[in-house]
Each structure stands twice: as structure tokens, then as C-alpha cells.
Design a protein around this motif. Structure first.
Motif, mmCIF file in Angstrom:
data_model
loop_
_atom_site.group_PDB
_atom_site.id
_atom_site.type_symbol
_atom_site.label_atom_id
_atom_site.label_comp_id
_atom_site.label_asym_id
_atom_site.label_seq_id
_atom_site.Cartn_x
_atom_site.Cartn_y
_atom_site.Cartn_z
ATOM 1 N N ARG A 1 63.679 40.662 -12.918
ATOM 2 C CA ARG A 1 62.677 39.563 -13.077
ATOM 3 C C ARG A 1 62.981 38.680 -11.799
ATOM 4 O O ARG A 1 62.035 38.262 -11.306
ATOM 5 C CB ARG A 1 63.092 38.778 -14.489
ATOM 6 N N GLU A 2 64.248 38.194 -11.597
ATOM 7 C CA GLU A 2 64.568 37.318 -10.364
ATOM 8 C C GLU A 2 64.365 37.887 -9.175
ATOM 9 O O GLU A 2 63.839 37.306 -8.272
ATOM 10 C CB GLU A 2 66.037 36.827 -10.631
ATOM 11 N N MET A 3 64.699 39.101 -9.227
ATOM 12 C CA MET A 3 64.301 39.965 -8.038
ATOM 13 C C MET A 3 62.952 39.912 -7.660
ATOM 14 O O MET A 3 62.343 39.690 -6.339
ATOM 15 C CB MET A 3 64.620 41.552 -7.889
ATOM 16 N N MET B 1 70.284 34.460 -10.434
ATOM 17 C CA MET B 1 71.255 35.605 -10.338
ATOM 18 C C MET B 1 72.581 35.438 -10.324
ATOM 19 O O MET B 1 73.264 35.984 -11.047
ATOM 20 C CB MET B 1 70.794 36.275 -8.909
ATOM 21 N N PRO C 1 70.860 42.911 -8.861
ATOM 22 C CA PRO C 1 70.441 41.522 -9.443
ATOM 23 C C PRO C 1 69.122 41.963 -10.191
ATOM 24 O O PRO C 1 68.666 43.072 -10.324
ATOM 25 C CB PRO C 1 69.400 41.201 -8.181
ATOM 26 N N THR C 2 69.074 40.890 -11.379
ATOM 27 C CA THR C 2 68.193 41.266 -12.431
ATOM 28 C C THR C 2 66.685 41.430 -11.923
ATOM 29 O O THR C 2 66.201 40.635 -11.014
ATOM 30 C CB THR C 2 68.211 40.093 -13.394
ATOM 31 N N ALA D 1 70.121 38.661 -1.934
ATOM 32 C CA ALA D 1 70.307 38.820 -3.418
ATOM 33 C C ALA D 1 71.533 39.498 -3.680
ATOM 34 O O ALA D 1 72.270 39.520 -4.465
ATOM 35 C CB ALA D 1 68.986 39.578 -4.081
ATOM 36 N N MET E 1 74.811 39.527 -6.073
ATOM 37 C CA MET E 1 75.279 40.945 -7.095
ATOM 38 C C MET E 1 74.905 42.123 -6.655
ATOM 39 O O MET E 1 73.673 42.258 -5.926
ATOM 40 C CB MET E 1 74.858 40.331 -8.533
ATOM 41 N N GLN F 1 73.711 34.499 -13.520
ATOM 42 C CA GLN F 1 73.620 35.736 -14.524
ATOM 43 C C GLN F 1 74.971 36.735 -14.267
ATOM 44 O O GLN F 1 75.519 37.163 -15.095
ATOM 45 C CB GLN F 1 72.171 36.712 -14.496
ATOM 46 N N LYS F 2 75.236 36.585 -12.921
ATOM 47 C CA LYS F 2 76.258 37.343 -12.621
ATOM 48 C C LYS F 2 77.537 36.716 -13.257
ATOM 49 O O LYS F 2 78.665 37.466 -13.509
ATOM 50 C CB LYS F 2 76.751 37.195 -10.824
ATOM 51 N N LEU G 1 67.675 33.252 -6.457
ATOM 52 C CA LEU G 1 69.056 33.255 -6.206
ATOM 53 C C LEU G 1 70.149 32.685 -7.141
ATOM 54 O O LEU G 1 71.270 33.184 -7.619
ATOM 55 C CB LEU G 1 69.562 32.668 -4.563
#
Lengths: 410, 410
Positions: B64-66, A83, B61-62, B54, B58, A86-87, A80
Motif C-alpha cells: 500500500r505504501e509503495m 514504512m 516495503p508494504t 523505500a 526496509m 511498519q518496520k 516512507l
């Protein structure tokens, strides 16, 4: 432009809103040009939720599976937070303990870190990424997931800082630093700009629970500058470093620690023969009761009085064990007090200053407070007093050692 | 004494009570002497809860992180199920996808399995342990956590069964097997004892959503006997195997599948030139709309009518795209129907039986049901009809192909 390891605990990442606030702070640090490794705990409440699920299944879940279970808590947070970064346009990558390869022994639920592979993190840092690492967890040599025990995220942060030779390890928490004593007890308590590792260890173990003591020991061993700051406010916090006498006008005493969770037990008239201390304390430790202070005096007719303190919750059990011991040793009697408190003065300055104890005892005497036990180490003096005088004693000592005022003020 | 891979989905492990019930069942299998590898999904609701967190951060979500985030769902379940087994005196050990080493490509959120290291699992099986594996997840060659996409736990189970050369892969779900058609539509629908991989794929893709189609394809490719059973009741379920004509009196048709989520679009009077199908369908697929059935007829004066079906939710968007295409191609008109249904008969037996289509069309005609589109493959015939006749058509076909009655009854 420094390499910083920043650690945010469960309260600091307890909601999505707070994770966003942490991301804002990390993004600011990145914008200032720092290389950042961020260590996070599980969202507050999550670890207890997971333990609750396990306890619905069995009373004493197997440690290996417990680690598989609770380590998911931090894994959720790293994803989390990455993310959220990245946001904000901040390149970030998450790592579990296993992915970093934080190698530990295989003592599940209380593992110790043996080695950290810093290569992957270094690659990301060089590529300009923020590295987000799950605290509290590692992996043993066979690939089993391990955890470091409660509060282990502080230890993770310090260990990463040591491995990466970071400029500073910053522990963000819900207080803005280390205080001369608990501000709830003494109005004039003030935040310390600096404190030594040794002092911090004495302060932490005596009840000022800002930092995990194990993390402080680790930081001291590898000389990692450690800073405690608030997640919620701005400010410089408190820097914990090696004792550097050239650097500061050393105060005699840095802080007053205290603990009201203690109880005192005395076994009187014990025959004063070799091994009697062992015969008294072994049954206590066999009953899994931890002993804090121990005082022994030789008395008359080759008999001695032996006094020690335990956590108040263990008082009744300890007393039962001790009465059994007393009859075996033909001791005269067992007495105890469940309503005592411990107060300690801590400071590396007392090494080179005589008369510190005298000044302490005088301050307490002036207030009519009776001292029931005394125990000393190189950088602290602890006394046990009646619990009802605790606040009065802390205020008297805080004033006697001139801890108020502008000295060292931020 | 067989080597079995058993998979339990999210509903089957949705509460601690149900995890305990799964542990009871696995313990029984172990007591019967079977070697067991158990694959589990996240507790029902957990994956959606994590995705919700998540999405609070955003919109997209990307990936990879998801994967780091959602893979915690199954990790919680493997730990809890292992504990529940240990509580029952069954030695068990949990594995994440990464710990097994289920190697995948790096297509996060929809990765494909490339290789499975069965060595660790084999060691545990030889030591008499039940191996509990997190479904749906793997790891890429760089150690990044990947997931196989929704429903991927079935695929994990089949892949493990293939790697271990298991005697059977058992998918426990909330139905007790594969039926000739939906029992909610036809009272006389009955559970099939056996069905071929090919038939199962046609049944699954046509709306009988018992198994992930990808898992069935995988099982067919590696010839892993696959059995669908109920988590909640006893019973033999349905075995999905290779077509083995010697083994059974092949029925002409095994089942009736149907789908009411379809819509039909027709573009009429398209100039019949090479590439016209491409010019019609490319804009549809560019708009991320999936096309199911496609039918084209050559009409008069070198013009053709082109008809296809899409999911009903995509109907309006598809129509807008198609009207644009029609004007570019100087087609005569665009028409459509958002209230159609598809009914299919499926059976490997139709390969060797003539007149199956005739029998189907006759059954529908006897009920006065008009056929709007027809599409055929080697082992199925699908028709599109007005939605309001769907139940009538399914019942008529179920009866025409004699799917009721005691044949193949358990």
C-alpha cells in the motif's frame, strides 16, 4: 494516554536516517500508549527541486499544476515514514490531504482550510494505527489538489488537532523551544516553558521564526495547546496556550524580538488634509510593497511628516515610488534610511503594568541609543533604532526586564 | 478531427527538454483539431529512485505504501506536461488516477482496472482542453492509491481509449513501430504497417518488447485500434487492429520473434501415469519459477520424457528442484542446457496456409540447424535451437518467408 498530533518539518525528515529517527520517536510515543497523528513536510530540498523543474518550463507556472507538482513532496514522506513505522512493528497508514479530505477553498498555492473530515483517521486510531498525514496540502470541493503555501504543514497539524480535539499539537523543529530572545545575540537567553498565543504571534511576526504565524492564530482561535520541541534532543519545549493568569506569576515582558531587515522612509511637509495617508500608501501597496510600522506626526503650518518601514529589499523601489508621490502632493522632501533595525518587547503582562515603556526607553537611553520611531500595541512596544546598536539594545532590554535567571526555567 | 489517446513513456518524458518536445507534438495534434487525452509515465529513472528510497528503509516495503510512494512519479510528469502545454497556449488540465477515478481492485502494486469514470475528462474535452492523465495508477473503492505494475501506463492508455471510445490509442515509444524481426539481427527487417492483436501478443511475449502484452490484450478485448509510433521521429508507426482479411493481402507470416534468455530442462524415464506432469511442474511453480514451453513424448516401456524451458536465471534453481522430483518419481535422469534460444514465426496467415511448418523446418535444415524442441499454436510455431545458431536461424526464416522487400512498406 493522550491523543497527540505531532508535526515534523522538512529538516527533521530530510534523509532516510532522519526519517528513521522520527519513526523511533513516534514508536516510543506509541509504546507509551498515546494515540498519534503524525504530520510531515516534504524532505528538505525536495520542494525547491520540484519548483526548479517547473521554472525550467515557464516563469509563472499555473497555480493549479504547481499544486499537483509540489504536493508530491509530502506524499513521498508519508509513504516512507509509514514504512519506517511498519518496520518497527508499529501499525501505520498514510493519508494525502485529499485522502483525509482536508477540504480547502480553491486558492491554489495559498489555500485556506475549510473543513476536515476526521472519520477515516478516527477509524484508524481506534484500530490502534498511527495516522501519517501529508502536511501543506488539501483538496477543493471539485477534487483539485491545493496547497496551503510555504510552512503550511504547521497549519495542517493545528487544524487536525482542532478537528480531532487532540490533547496537544506538538511541532518538532530544529530548535528546542521559544526563547526570551535569540540566544546568538544574548548569552543569557532562556527557553520559556510557557507563552500565550498572543505573545507568540507578536514574537513570530517580529522575527523569531519558530512557527508559522498562521498556525499560531489557528491554534489560538480553536484553543489547541501547541508545543514547540526539538526533533533532535529530548526536552519539554515551550507550550503555547491561552492566557491563564491564575496559572502563572505573570512576567511583565516575556521576550525581546527583533528584525534587522527593515528600512525607513519619510515624506516630510505633506499638506495635512484628509486622505493624505491613503494617497501616500496606495501607490506603495500597488507596487506590491508591504509596509510594517507607520508613524505620523502633525507638524507646523498644517503640514505633516509621514514615516513608515518596509523590507530592506524593497527600499529602493519604495523610495522611487515615494518621490513620485511627493511631487504630486507638493511635499517638501523624501528621506530614508536603509540601515535601521526594529526591537520589540512582548508580553501580556504589560497590560496590567504601568511604566513598561518608560523602563524600556530608560534602558536604551542608558546605553546612549537614540530611538527613531515608536509603535505600540496592547502587548508589545516596538522601536526603530540605528542598526549598529541592535545587539546592544537587545542585551540591555533582556537585562532590564530581568529575563535571565531561574524564573520559568525548565 | 478524431479523439485520440496518446501515451508517452518514461524515456519520452525523461528530461524537461523532452517534455517540451512532447508538448510541441501534442500542440501540433491539437492545432490539427484533434481531441486529445495524453497519458504519461514517470520521468525515466524516477520510479527506480523512489524504490531505492523505500529499500533503504526496509527490504519488502508494504505494497500500500509503495503505491503511495511510486505514484508520485507520474504525478510530477502530468503537472510539468500541463505547464508546458499551457506555455504554448494550449489549454490543458492534469489528472491523477484517483482524480479521473480509474477504479481498480485493491491488489496493490499489480492492481487491475475495473471501471473508468470518463465524465470529468469528457467535460474538459468538450471545453477544448487537452486532458493529461497519470499512467500506471488508480484508486480502489476505499480511496487507496493503487498501481498497475511496471509498464502499466500502456494499460492506462488503452483503458482510457476504451472508456472514451477513442478513435485510436497511440503509444509513443523509442522505436518507430513493430518490425518483422529485430533490425539489429536482420538488416532487411522492415516496419509493419499493420499487425493483428493476436500476432502482436505472440510477438510481445516472445521478446519483441515494444508494448506491454497486457495492454495489447486489453486493446484486443475492447477492439481499440492501437498504434505504436516513435516519440523522436515522424512516421505512421504500426497499427494494431482486429484481423480483417478483407482489408489486406494476408502474408503467411508477419514476423520472426526470438528469445535468448531461455534454458531447457529434461526429466527422462518418468513412469507414464496420470498426474505425472503435475507432480513435475508443481514443485517448480511452488519455487516461483515460471515455465515457458512444455513438451512431452511417450517413450518406450510406459516411460516418458518431459522437457520444459525456464528463464536462464532460474536454470540452476530449477535443476535442483527437478533432481529432487526425479528421485521421488524414480525417473531415470535429469539433463539440461543453459545455452539455448527460442525462435518463433508468427502470423494469422498460417491458419489458412498449409505447409508453413515444413517451410520453417526446411529453412533451418538447409542451414544445418538442429531443432531441439517444437511447440505450436494456431498463429505461431516456436522452435528451440542451440543459442549459437540464433542469428543465422532468424535471418534464414526472415528470408524464407519473404519478409524483406517492398510489401507493406511504409
Amino acid at each position: 494516554m493522550a491523543l497527540l498530533v505531532q508535526k515534523f518539518g522538512g529538516t527533521s525528515v530530510g534523509t532516510i536516517e532522519r526519517i528513521n529517527a522520527v519513526a523511533d520517536r513516534v514508536a516510543r510515543g506509541r509504546a507509551e500508549g498515546h494515540d498519534l497523528v503524525v504530520v510531515v513536510s516534504a524532505m528538505s530540498g525536495e520542494t525547491n527541486r520540484l519548483i526548479g523543474l517547473a521554472n525550467e518550463i515557464m516563469d509563472e507556472p499555473t497555480p493549479r499544476e504547481m499544486d499537483v507538482l509540489v504536493s508530491t513532496g509530502e506524499q513521498v514522506t508519508i509513504a516512507l515514514l509509514s514504512m519506517a513505522l511498519q518496520k518497527r512493528g508499529v501499525d501505520a497508514r498514510s493519508y494525502t490531504g485529499s485522502q483525509v479530505r482536508i477540504l480547502t477553498d480553491n486558492a491554489h498555492t495559498k489555500a485556506r482550510i475549510q473543513q476536515i473530515d476526521e472519520q477515516n483517521m478516527r477509524g484508524d486510531l481506534n484500530a490502534g494505527r498511527v495516522v501519517v498525514v501529508a502536511g501543506f496540502q488539501g483538496v477543493d470541493e471539485y477534487g483539485n489538489i491545493t496547497t496551503l503555501g510555504r510552512g503550511g504543514s504547521d497549519t495542517t497539524a493545528v487544524a487536525l488537532a482542532a478537528a480531532l480535539k487532540a490533547d496537544e499539537c506538538q511541532i518538532y523543529t530544529d530548535v528546542d523551544g521559544v526563547y526570551t530572545t535569540d540566544p546568538r545575540v544574548v548569552d543569557g537567553a532562556r527557553r520559556l516553558d510557557k507563552i500565550t498565543f498572543e505573545e507568540m504571534i507578536e514574537m513570530a511576526s517580529l522575527g523569531s521564526k519558530v512557527l508559522q504565524i498562521r498556525a499560531v492564530e489557528f491554534a489560538g482561535k480553536y484553543n489547541v495547546p501547541l508545543r514547540v520541541l526539538s526533533s533532535f534532543d529530548e526536552g519539554e519545549g515551550t507550550l503555547i496556550t491561552l492566557d491563564d493568569e491564575a496559572d502563572m506569576e505573570q512576567p511583565v515582558v516575556s521576550g525581546i524580538a527583533f528584525n534587522r531587515d527593515e528600512a525607513k522612509l519619510t515624506i516630510s511637509g505633506v499638506p495635512d488634509t484628509p486622505g493624505s495617508a491613503l494617497r501616500i500608501l496606495k501607490p506603495i501597496s500597488d507596487a506590491n510593497i508591504e509596509v510594517d510600522m507607520i508613524v505620523q506626526n502633525v507638524g507646523a503650518d498644517n503640514r505633516t511628516d509621514f514615516t513608515f518601514t518596509v523590507h530592506r529589499n524593497d527600499y529602493k523601489r519604495a523610495r522611487t515610488v515615494l518621490e513620485q508621490v511627493a511631487s504630486e502632493l507638493s511635499a517638501r522632501e523624501v528621506s530614508g534610511d536603509g540601515r535601521i533595525a526594529k526591537v520589540s518587547i512582548v508580553g501580556v503582562g504589560m497590560r496590567s503594568h504601568a511604566g513598561v515603556a518608560t523602563r524600556m526607553f530608560e534602558a536604551l537611553s542608558n546605553e546612549g541609543i537614540n530611538i527613531e520611531m515608536i509603535s505600540t500595541s496592547e502587548i508589545k512596544i516596538s522601536v526603530v533604532i540605528d542598526e549598529k546598536y541592535l545587539e546592544l539594545a537587545v542585551r540591555a532590554l533582556h537585562s532590564a526586564f530581568e529575563l535571565q535567571g531561574p524564573v520559568n526555567e525548565a
